[in-house]
Design a protein around this motif. Sequence first.
Motif, PDB file in Angstrom:
ATOM      1  N   GLY A   1      -3.062  56.611  -8.121  1.00  0.00           N
ATOM      2  CA  GLY A   1      -4.295  56.532  -7.354  1.00  0.00           C
ATOM      3  C   GLY A   1      -5.524  56.842  -8.182  1.00  0.00           C
ATOM      4  N   VAL A   2      -5.435  57.848  -9.036  1.00  0.00           N
ATOM      5  CA  VAL A   2      -6.567  58.252  -9.866  1.00  0.00           C
ATOM      6  C   VAL A   2      -6.876  57.189 -10.913  1.00  0.00           C
ATOM      7  CG1 VAL A   2      -7.305  59.932 -11.612  1.00  0.00           C
ATOM      8  CG2 VAL A   2      -6.270  60.719  -9.492  1.00  0.00           C
ATOM      9  N   THR A   3      -5.864  56.608 -11.518  1.00  0.00           N
ATOM     10  CA  THR A   3      -6.081  55.622 -12.578  1.00  0.00           C
ATOM     11  C   THR A   3      -6.377  54.226 -12.052  1.00  0.00           C
ATOM     12  OG1 THR A   3      -3.729  55.126 -12.737  1.00  0.00           O
ATOM     13  CG2 THR A   3      -4.591  56.866 -14.185  1.00  0.00           C
ATOM     14  N   GLY A   4      -6.135  53.982 -10.771  1.00  0.00           N
ATOM     15  CA  GLY A   4      -6.374  52.662 -10.211  1.00  0.00           C
ATOM     16  C   GLY A   4      -5.192  51.725 -10.349  1.00  0.00           C
ATOM     17  N   ALA A   5      -4.073  52.235 -10.826  1.00  0.00           N
ATOM     18  CA  ALA A   5      -2.892  51.394 -11.016  1.00  0.00           C
ATOM     19  C   ALA A   5      -2.299  50.924  -9.687  1.00  0.00           C
ATOM     20  CB  ALA A   5      -1.822  52.157 -11.807  1.00  0.00           C
ATOM     21  N   ASP A   6      -2.703  51.549  -8.595  1.00  0.00           N
ATOM     22  CA  ASP A   6      -2.184  51.149  -7.289  1.00  0.00           C
ATOM     23  C   ASP A   6      -3.075  50.112  -6.596  1.00  0.00           C
ATOM     24  OD1 ASP A   6      -4.353  52.755  -6.702  1.00  0.00           O
ATOM     25  OD2 ASP A   6      -3.325  53.903  -5.155  1.00  0.00           O
ATOM     26  N   ALA A   7      -4.058  49.574  -7.316  1.00  0.00           N
ATOM     27  CA  ALA A   7      -5.008  48.636  -6.709  1.00  0.00           C
ATOM     28  C   ALA A   7      -4.310  47.383  -6.175  1.00  0.00           C
ATOM     29  CB  ALA A   7      -6.092  48.250  -7.709  1.00  0.00           C
ATOM     30  N   TYR A   8      -3.360  46.844  -6.937  1.00  0.00           N
ATOM     31  CA  TYR A   8      -2.680  45.632  -6.476  1.00  0.00           C
ATOM     32  C   TYR A   8      -1.819  45.929  -5.247  1.00  0.00           C
ATOM     33  CZ  TYR A   8      -0.175  41.199  -6.503  1.00  0.00           C
ATOM     34  OH  TYR A   8       0.353  39.982  -6.145  1.00  0.00           O
ATOM     35  N   ASP A   9      -1.162  47.088  -5.233  1.00  0.00           N
ATOM     36  CA  ASP A   9      -0.377  47.481  -4.054  1.00  0.00           C
ATOM     37  C   ASP A   9      -1.273  47.604  -2.828  1.00  0.00           C
ATOM     38  OD1 ASP A   9       1.891  47.577  -5.632  1.00  0.00           O
ATOM     39  OD2 ASP A   9       1.699  49.735  -6.001  1.00  0.00           O
TER      40      ASP A   9
ATOM     41  N   ALA B   1      -3.573  37.072 -11.604  1.00  0.00           N
ATOM     42  CA  ALA B   1      -4.887  36.586 -11.167  1.00  0.00           C
ATOM     43  C   ALA B   1      -5.693  37.715 -10.526  1.00  0.00           C
ATOM     44  CB  ALA B   1      -4.722  35.435 -10.183  1.00  0.00           C
ATOM     45  N   PHE B   2      -5.017  38.604  -9.801  1.00  0.00           N
ATOM     46  CA  PHE B   2      -5.701  39.736  -9.177  1.00  0.00           C
ATOM     47  C   PHE B   2      -6.351  40.618 -10.243  1.00  0.00           C
ATOM     48  CE2 PHE B   2      -5.610  44.263  -8.215  1.00  0.00           C
ATOM     49  CZ  PHE B   2      -6.435  44.304  -7.112  1.00  0.00           C
ATOM     50  N   TRP B   3      -5.595  40.975 -11.287  1.00  0.00           N
ATOM     51  CA  TRP B   3      -6.138  41.864 -12.314  1.00  0.00           C
ATOM     52  C   TRP B   3      -7.254  41.178 -13.100  1.00  0.00           C
ATOM     53  CZ3 TRP B   3      -5.810  46.662 -11.576  1.00  0.00           C
ATOM     54  CH2 TRP B   3      -4.687  47.232 -10.996  1.00  0.00           C
ATOM     55  N   ARG B   4      -7.130  39.867 -13.325  1.00  0.00           N
ATOM     56  CA  ARG B   4      -8.203  39.142 -14.016  1.00  0.00           C
ATOM     57  C   ARG B   4      -9.480  39.179 -13.162  1.00  0.00           C
ATOM     58  NH1 ARG B   4      -5.919  34.169 -15.146  1.00  0.00           N
ATOM     59  NH2 ARG B   4      -5.106  35.100 -17.040  1.00  0.00           N
ATOM     60  N   ASP B   5      -9.333  38.947 -11.865  1.00  0.00           N
ATOM     61  CA  ASP B   5     -10.472  38.992 -10.953  1.00  0.00           C
ATOM     62  C   ASP B   5     -11.060  40.401 -10.885  1.00  0.00           C
ATOM     63  OD1 ASP B   5     -12.136  37.723  -8.819  1.00  0.00           O
ATOM     64  OD2 ASP B   5     -11.143  39.277  -7.607  1.00  0.00           O
ATOM     65  N   GLN B   6     -10.196  41.403 -10.872  1.00  0.00           N
ATOM     66  CA  GLN B   6     -10.639  42.805 -10.830  1.00  0.00           C
ATOM     67  C   GLN B   6     -11.492  43.127 -12.062  1.00  0.00           C
ATOM     68  OE1 GLN B   6     -10.191  44.906  -8.401  1.00  0.00           O
ATOM     69  NE2 GLN B   6      -9.961  46.963  -9.176  1.00  0.00           N
ATOM     70  N   CYS B   7     -11.024  42.732 -13.230  1.00  0.00           N
ATOM     71  CA  CYS B   7     -11.782  42.977 -14.466  1.00  0.00           C
ATOM     72  C   CYS B   7     -13.105  42.219 -14.470  1.00  0.00           C
ATOM     73  CB  CYS B   7     -10.956  42.591 -15.684  1.00  0.00           C
ATOM     74  SG  CYS B   7      -9.597  43.715 -16.005  1.00  0.00           S
ATOM     75  N   ASP B   8     -13.085  40.971 -14.006  1.00  0.00           N
ATOM     76  CA  ASP B   8     -14.317  40.181 -13.938  1.00  0.00           C
ATOM     77  C   ASP B   8     -15.327  40.820 -12.992  1.00  0.00           C
ATOM     78  OD1 ASP B   8     -13.222  38.410 -15.706  1.00  0.00           O
ATOM     79  OD2 ASP B   8     -12.727  36.885 -14.188  1.00  0.00           O
ATOM     80  N   ARG B   9     -14.860  41.300 -11.838  1.00  0.00           N
ATOM     81  CA  ARG B   9     -15.756  41.966 -10.884  1.00  0.00           C
ATOM     82  C   ARG B   9     -16.365  43.222 -11.490  1.00  0.00           C
ATOM     83  NH1 ARG B   9     -12.554  43.658  -6.701  1.00  0.00           N
ATOM     84  NH2 ARG B   9     -10.917  42.199  -7.162  1.00  0.00           N
ATOM     85  N   GLN B  10     -15.566  43.993 -12.213  1.00  0.00           N
ATOM     86  CA  GLN B  10     -16.080  45.215 -12.831  1.00  0.00           C
ATOM     87  C   GLN B  10     -17.086  44.898 -13.929  1.00  0.00           C
ATOM     88  OE1 GLN B  10     -12.558  47.309 -14.000  1.00  0.00           O
ATOM     89  NE2 GLN B  10     -12.340  48.291 -11.995  1.00  0.00           N
ATOM     90  N   ASP B  11     -16.883  43.806 -14.648  1.00  0.00           N
ATOM     91  CA  ASP B  11     -17.842  43.405 -15.681  1.00  0.00           C
ATOM     92  C   ASP B  11     -19.161  42.943 -15.069  1.00  0.00           C
ATOM     93  OD1 ASP B  11     -16.105  44.044 -17.704  1.00  0.00           O
ATOM     94  OD2 ASP B  11     -15.416  41.974 -18.013  1.00  0.00           O
ATOM     95  N   ARG B  12     -19.091  42.241 -13.940  1.00  0.00           N
ATOM     96  CA  ARG B  12     -20.307  41.770 -13.261  1.00  0.00           C
ATOM     97  C   ARG B  12     -21.064  42.905 -12.581  1.00  0.00           C
ATOM     98  NH1 ARG B  12     -16.777  37.790 -11.372  1.00  0.00           N
ATOM     99  NH2 ARG B  12     -16.722  38.814  -9.346  1.00  0.00           N
ATOM    100  N   ASN B  13     -20.337  43.930 -12.126  1.00  0.00           N
ATOM    101  CA  ASN B  13     -20.956  45.011 -11.360  1.00  0.00           C
ATOM    102  C   ASN B  13     -20.454  46.348 -11.913  1.00  0.00           C
ATOM    103  OD1 ASN B  13     -22.257  46.459  -9.415  1.00  0.00           O
ATOM    104  ND2 ASN B  13     -20.691  46.135  -7.865  1.00  0.00           N
ATOM    105  N   PRO B  14     -20.950  46.771 -13.089  1.00  0.00           N
ATOM    106  CA  PRO B  14     -20.450  48.021 -13.679  1.00  0.00           C
ATOM    107  C   PRO B  14     -20.815  49.227 -12.830  1.00  0.00           C
ATOM    108  CG  PRO B  14     -22.227  47.100 -15.000  1.00  0.00           C
ATOM    109  CD  PRO B  14     -21.958  46.137 -13.895  1.00  0.00           C
ATOM    110  N   GLN B  15     -19.870  50.100 -12.670  1.00  0.00           N
ATOM    111  CA  GLN B  15     -20.072  51.340 -11.946  1.00  0.00           C
ATOM    112  C   GLN B  15     -19.568  52.477 -12.821  1.00  0.00           C
ATOM    113  OE1 GLN B  15     -17.944  50.696  -8.319  1.00  0.00           O
ATOM    114  NE2 GLN B  15     -19.430  49.251  -7.540  1.00  0.00           N
TER     115      GLN B  15
END
Length: 71
Positions: free
Chosen positions: A27-35, A53-67
């Motif tokens: 949960g802390v590392t985000g490894a459960d995001a796909y679950d 495809a989910f992880w590719r989209d996740q990385c693209d979203r984080q690059d477009r909207n850095p937090q």
Amino acid sequence: MTAAPRPVTGDPLWRRWWSSLRWWVRGVTGADAYDNYLEWCRRTGHEPMPEKAFWRDQCDRQDRNPQARCC
């Protein structure tokens, strides 16, 4: 974050501890995001995308909207 694992009666203490630690770290590392995404798709009736495809989209979203994150 998904719910904490339910301990099975009769499981050794170390197994319950390990299961809880694994759940927390994922949960802390985000490894459960796909679950979590699969659970959301199941609840809402959406067709889930493949994991890659989910992880590719996740990385693209984080690059477009850095937090706030480590990297």
